[in-house]
Design a protein around this motif. Sequence first.
Motif, short mmCIF file in Angstrom:
data_model
loop_
_atom_site.label_atom_id
_atom_site.label_comp_id
_atom_site.label_asym_id
_atom_site.label_seq_id
_atom_site.Cartn_x
_atom_site.Cartn_y
_atom_site.Cartn_z
N LEU A 1 24.32 -30.99 -3.34
CA LEU A 1 23.20 -31.71 -4.05
C LEU A 1 22.65 -32.80 -2.92
O LEU A 1 21.07 -32.28 -3.45
CB LEU A 1 23.44 -32.11 -5.44
N LEU A 2 23.03 -32.94 -2.35
CA LEU A 2 22.99 -34.31 -1.70
C LEU A 2 22.39 -33.62 -0.25
O LEU A 2 21.59 -33.94 0.27
CB LEU A 2 24.04 -35.18 -1.25
N HIS A 3 22.59 -32.29 0.22
CA HIS A 3 22.17 -31.67 1.20
C HIS A 3 20.94 -31.27 0.83
O HIS A 3 19.35 -31.06 2.07
CB HIS A 3 23.21 -30.90 1.81
N LYS A 4 20.19 -31.26 -0.43
CA LYS A 4 19.36 -30.60 -0.85
C LYS A 4 18.16 -31.53 -1.66
O LYS A 4 17.12 -31.61 -1.64
CB LYS A 4 19.70 -28.95 -1.64
N MET A 5 19.08 -32.60 -1.66
CA MET A 5 17.78 -33.73 -1.89
C MET A 5 16.03 -33.75 -1.80
O MET A 5 15.60 -33.90 -2.09
CB MET A 5 18.48 -34.77 -2.47
N ASP A 6 16.38 -33.75 -0.42
CA ASP A 6 15.43 -33.65 0.43
C ASP A 6 13.96 -32.55 0.29
O ASP A 6 12.74 -32.71 -0.01
CB ASP A 6 15.57 -34.52 1.64
N GLN A 7 14.98 -31.71 -0.87
CA GLN A 7 14.22 -30.33 -0.33
C GLN A 7 13.88 -29.67 -1.88
O GLN A 7 13.49 -28.91 -2.15
CB GLN A 7 14.50 -29.15 0.16
N LEU A 8 14.17 -30.60 -3.27
CA LEU A 8 13.72 -30.44 -3.80
C LEU A 8 12.34 -29.74 -4.32
O LEU A 8 11.66 -30.79 -3.22
CB LEU A 8 14.25 -31.23 -4.94
N THR A 9 11.76 -29.43 -5.13
CA THR A 9 10.07 -28.55 -5.53
C THR A 9 9.87 -28.75 -6.49
O THR A 9 10.91 -28.34 -7.47
CB THR A 9 10.27 -27.34 -4.84
N PRO A 10 9.06 -28.95 -6.88
CA PRO A 10 8.64 -28.99 -7.79
C PRO A 10 8.15 -27.30 -8.72
O PRO A 10 8.39 -26.97 -7.63
CB PRO A 10 6.80 -29.64 -7.99
N PRO A 11 8.39 -27.10 -9.95
CA PRO A 11 8.46 -25.84 -10.83
C PRO A 11 7.19 -25.69 -9.87
O PRO A 11 6.33 -26.62 -10.15
CB PRO A 11 8.82 -26.17 -12.01
N SER A 12 6.75 -24.26 -9.70
CA SER A 12 5.24 -23.70 -9.51
C SER A 12 4.03 -23.59 -11.34
O SER A 12 2.79 -23.65 -10.55
CB SER A 12 5.45 -22.40 -9.55
N TYR B 1 16.99 -23.37 -8.56
CA TYR B 1 18.13 -24.66 -7.61
C TYR B 1 17.34 -25.37 -7.94
O TYR B 1 17.41 -27.22 -8.28
CB TYR B 1 18.66 -23.93 -7.13
N LEU B 2 16.32 -25.60 -7.21
CA LEU B 2 15.50 -26.68 -5.87
C LEU B 2 14.13 -27.62 -7.31
O LEU B 2 14.45 -28.02 -6.92
CB LEU B 2 15.32 -25.82 -5.34
N GLU B 3 14.08 -25.82 -8.17
CA GLU B 3 12.91 -26.89 -9.45
C GLU B 3 13.66 -27.64 -10.08
O GLU B 3 13.01 -28.39 -10.74
CB GLU B 3 12.64 -25.30 -9.66
N PHE B 4 15.48 -26.89 -10.92
CA PHE B 4 15.43 -27.70 -11.56
C PHE B 4 16.20 -28.94 -11.07
O PHE B 4 16.44 -29.84 -12.31
CB PHE B 4 16.55 -26.54 -12.06
N SER C 1 24.84 -37.06 -12.96
CA SER C 1 25.09 -38.81 -12.47
C SER C 1 24.98 -39.00 -11.19
O SER C 1 24.61 -40.14 -11.27
CB SER C 1 26.93 -39.08 -12.44
N VAL C 2 24.82 -38.48 -9.97
CA VAL C 2 24.68 -38.87 -8.59
C VAL C 2 23.39 -39.30 -8.64
O VAL C 2 23.49 -39.90 -7.67
CB VAL C 2 25.02 -37.80 -7.45
N MET C 3 22.61 -38.37 -9.16
CA MET C 3 21.01 -38.88 -8.73
C MET C 3 20.33 -40.02 -9.75
O MET C 3 19.24 -40.71 -9.97
CB MET C 3 20.73 -37.77 -9.91
N ASN C 4 22.19 -40.32 -10.73
CA ASN C 4 21.58 -42.03 -11.55
C ASN C 4 20.33 -41.27 -12.51
O ASN C 4 19.25 -42.21 -12.94
CB ASN C 4 21.03 -43.19 -10.47
N VAL C 5 20.09 -40.81 -13.46
CA VAL C 5 19.63 -40.30 -14.27
C VAL C 5 20.48 -40.03 -15.75
O VAL C 5 21.22 -38.99 -15.81
CB VAL C 5 19.23 -38.29 -14.21
N LEU D 1 34.80 -39.78 -2.85
CA LEU D 1 34.57 -38.90 -2.50
C LEU D 1 33.16 -38.14 -2.81
O LEU D 1 33.67 -36.86 -1.93
CB LEU D 1 36.24 -38.14 -2.42
N TRP D 2 32.96 -38.22 -3.54
CA TRP D 2 31.42 -37.56 -4.42
C TRP D 2 30.64 -37.95 -3.07
O TRP D 2 29.39 -38.87 -3.16
CB TRP D 2 30.56 -37.96 -5.20
N ASP D 3 30.75 -37.16 -1.66
CA ASP D 3 29.97 -38.15 -0.82
C ASP D 3 28.90 -37.41 0.52
O ASP D 3 28.69 -37.23 1.06
CB ASP D 3 30.40 -39.06 0.44
N GLY D 4 29.11 -36.72 -0.45
CA GLY D 4 28.73 -34.85 0.77
C GLY D 4 29.43 -34.60 2.24
O GLY D 4 28.63 -33.64 2.44
N LYS D 5 31.14 -34.81 1.89
CA LYS D 5 31.71 -33.96 2.92
C LYS D 5 33.42 -33.73 2.64
O LYS D 5 33.58 -33.49 3.26
CB LYS D 5 31.92 -35.85 3.91
#
Length: 364
Positions: free
Chosen positions: A181-192, A267-270, A292-296, A346-350
């Motif tokens: 999730l943290l690795h992909k956060m900047d690549q999340l994509t709006p659904p088509s 995954y990226l759209e959801f 939780s990690v996205m604070n939603v 430790l939910w830190d991306g490593k």
Amino acid sequence: MLNITLVAGARPNFMKVAPIIHAIRHRKEAGEPIDYRLVHTGQHYDRKMSGDFFEQLEIPNPDSNLGAGGGSQAEQTAAIMIGFEKELGANRPDVVLVVGDVTSTLACSITSKKLLIPVVHVEGGIRSGDMSMPEEINRIVTDSITDHFFTTSELANENLQKSGVGEDRIHFVGNTMIDTLLHKMDQLTPPSEAYLRNLAPKSYFVLTMHRPANVDEEGKLKAMMEALIAGAGDYPIIFPVHPRTAKVLQKLGIKHERLHYADPLSYLEFNYLVKNAKAVITDSGGITEEASVMNVPCLTLRDNTERPETIALGTNELVGTDPSNLQPYLDRLKTGAWKEYQGIPLWDGKTAVRIVEKLQEIYG
């Protein structure tokens, strides 16, 4: 050379092994004697799991697909064991790594141990206490024969210690799902789909339901959907629907102008939808971690959870399966009085880096 066979049987499993693959590749490219083989049991056939799915996770297509989907739980378990035994006969590793709690986790652990191949379990030790869930049986049986455990929480460590596992076999590393999730956060994509793409942030709810306890009994599903629609007020409800659930909903004729069914999303759209939602309402375990990690804010439609850290430190609340429980939580949500993410250790991306380091230490 340390050879590791990684097992995945369903979409969430690949999200959990992807960071481990990245960590292994990084060390291999640095000249370290380590390699892996990725085995897809084929437990869940999913048309979304095309080449695009693996490209999104930046991992190659599996080295082997056992094609063991379909049939009853017993038939599926047997098919996976037969296929995986042949796979291990042709490509014997030093250790087999299983993730999560699906049928593949259980079946491949048993097969490996009978061939005297060590097993490590990523997400070992989590418990719901609900023996009516197939996943709970899979966890208990897998953990009873696992050699080393990679855990996501201190509570998982305690569960294993109570069952007699020595501390030298328990490795608290964090959560590989959160690595992805943290690795992909900047690549999340709006659904088509235009409607979903144009939703304003924090103006809608995301709903997922797939557990038999919620979707198989028509009367129960109808009551829950009616409670959700009534309680959501002016907020639209976006419901990416599993095909099996879609059939039941069509039969019941559940429709409303604020209820929007969607095909299963990538995954990226959801996660784009979840990140921008007012809240997510779900009966999934993994989504509670990501929300939780996205604070939603997250409302879980279950009577128990194997991830209590998402309640204690995350944004999750256990609503239960009784539709009458829902309204107070929705009222609190709409007033903005929801708890914030506190940070889970430790939910830190490593996590995957820690796992691969420990594997090399143990088996290298």
